[in-house]
Design a protein around this motif. Structure first.
Motif, mmCIF file in Angstrom:
data_model
loop_
_atom_site.group_PDB
_atom_site.id
_atom_site.type_symbol
_atom_site.label_atom_id
_atom_site.label_comp_id
_atom_site.label_asym_id
_atom_site.label_seq_id
_atom_site.Cartn_x
_atom_site.Cartn_y
_atom_site.Cartn_z
ATOM 1 N N TRP A 62 -1.393 6.141 2.948
ATOM 2 C CA TRP A 62 -2.514 5.256 3.263
ATOM 3 C C TRP A 62 -2.135 4.187 4.287
ATOM 4 N N THR A 63 -0.918 3.655 4.180
ATOM 5 C CA THR A 63 -0.491 2.622 5.128
ATOM 6 C C THR A 63 -0.483 3.177 6.553
ATOM 7 N N ILE A 76 0.866 -1.179 0.000
ATOM 8 C CA ILE A 76 0.000 0.000 0.000
ATOM 9 C C ILE A 76 0.904 1.231 0.000
ATOM 10 N N ILE A 105 -3.891 3.520 8.030
ATOM 11 C CA ILE A 105 -4.386 2.229 8.527
ATOM 12 C C ILE A 105 -3.801 1.938 9.902
ATOM 13 N N GLU A 123 -9.321 -0.838 2.915
ATOM 14 C CA GLU A 123 -8.357 -0.636 1.838
ATOM 15 C C GLU A 123 -9.109 -0.856 0.540
ATOM 16 N N HIS A 162 -13.834 -3.077 -1.107
ATOM 17 C CA HIS A 162 -13.356 -2.565 0.177
ATOM 18 C C HIS A 162 -12.929 -3.742 1.045
ATOM 19 N N LEU A 176 1.201 -5.710 6.361
ATOM 20 C CA LEU A 176 1.014 -4.383 5.784
ATOM 21 C C LEU A 176 2.368 -3.863 5.320
ATOM 22 N N ARG A 203 -9.469 -1.715 -3.351
ATOM 23 C CA ARG A 203 -8.790 -2.558 -4.340
ATOM 24 C C ARG A 203 -9.694 -2.800 -5.542
ATOM 25 N N LYS A 228 -8.221 4.575 9.197
ATOM 26 C CA LYS A 228 -8.606 4.017 7.896
ATOM 27 C C LYS A 228 -8.842 2.523 8.086
#
Length: 144
Positions: free
Chosen positions: A19-20, A15, A23, A31, A103, A44, A33, A28
């Motif tokens: 964004w990582t 990721i 999370i 994710e 999601h 991760l 996709r 968050k």
């Protein structure tokens, strides 16, 4: 390996930052996709690339403020609890979800004390035994 299963039970997901890190903060919880993924545990992996335009999004900026954005490393683990698409024309399941994509619902997120440098790849990837050893040395109480 710390009593963990020795069979094929975990995958890696790469990721982009930020964004990582979003999370890892717990904010968050999905994710996005293009294709569905099976439920289960994932490493991760923060990819080498940073999504620079995302850094200017207020939601992202508030979430990752002053946090380090590690790249090219496994930075944590999570469990994909479910995978879904929101029905067309309905609101997304969270403010982090994008319409029209799958999601991955992430739970049980745990950040590693130290990032473990490694290369990721597109799609679900199988981690090496050595990478798993390095990751789970940092999470001695983890049990899938």
């Amino acid at each position: 390996m710390n009593g963990l299963p020795d069979h094929d039970w975990i995958r890696g997901i790469s990721i982009k930052q930020p964004w990582t890190t979003a999370i890892l903060t717990g904010a968050k919880t999905v994710e996005n996709r293009p294709r569905p993924w099976r439920p289960g545990w994932v490493l991760l992996h923060a990819s080498q690339q940073i999504d620079r335009p995302a850094l200017r999004l207020p939601l992202v900026a508030r979430t990752i403020r002053d946090l380090r954005l590690a790249t090219g490393a496994v930075v944590g683990i999570a469990r994909i609890a479910a995978c879904h698409q929101d029905p067309e024309g309905t609101p997304t399941c969270t403010e982090w979800a994008q319409p029209g994509v799958w999601h991955l619902v992430l739970t049980d997120v745990q950040e590693l004390p130290l990032p473990v440098p490694t290369r990721g790849q597109l799609g679900p990837w199988k981690p090496t035994a050595d990478l798993l050893r390095q990751v789970f040395q940092q999470l001695p109480d983890f049990r899938p």
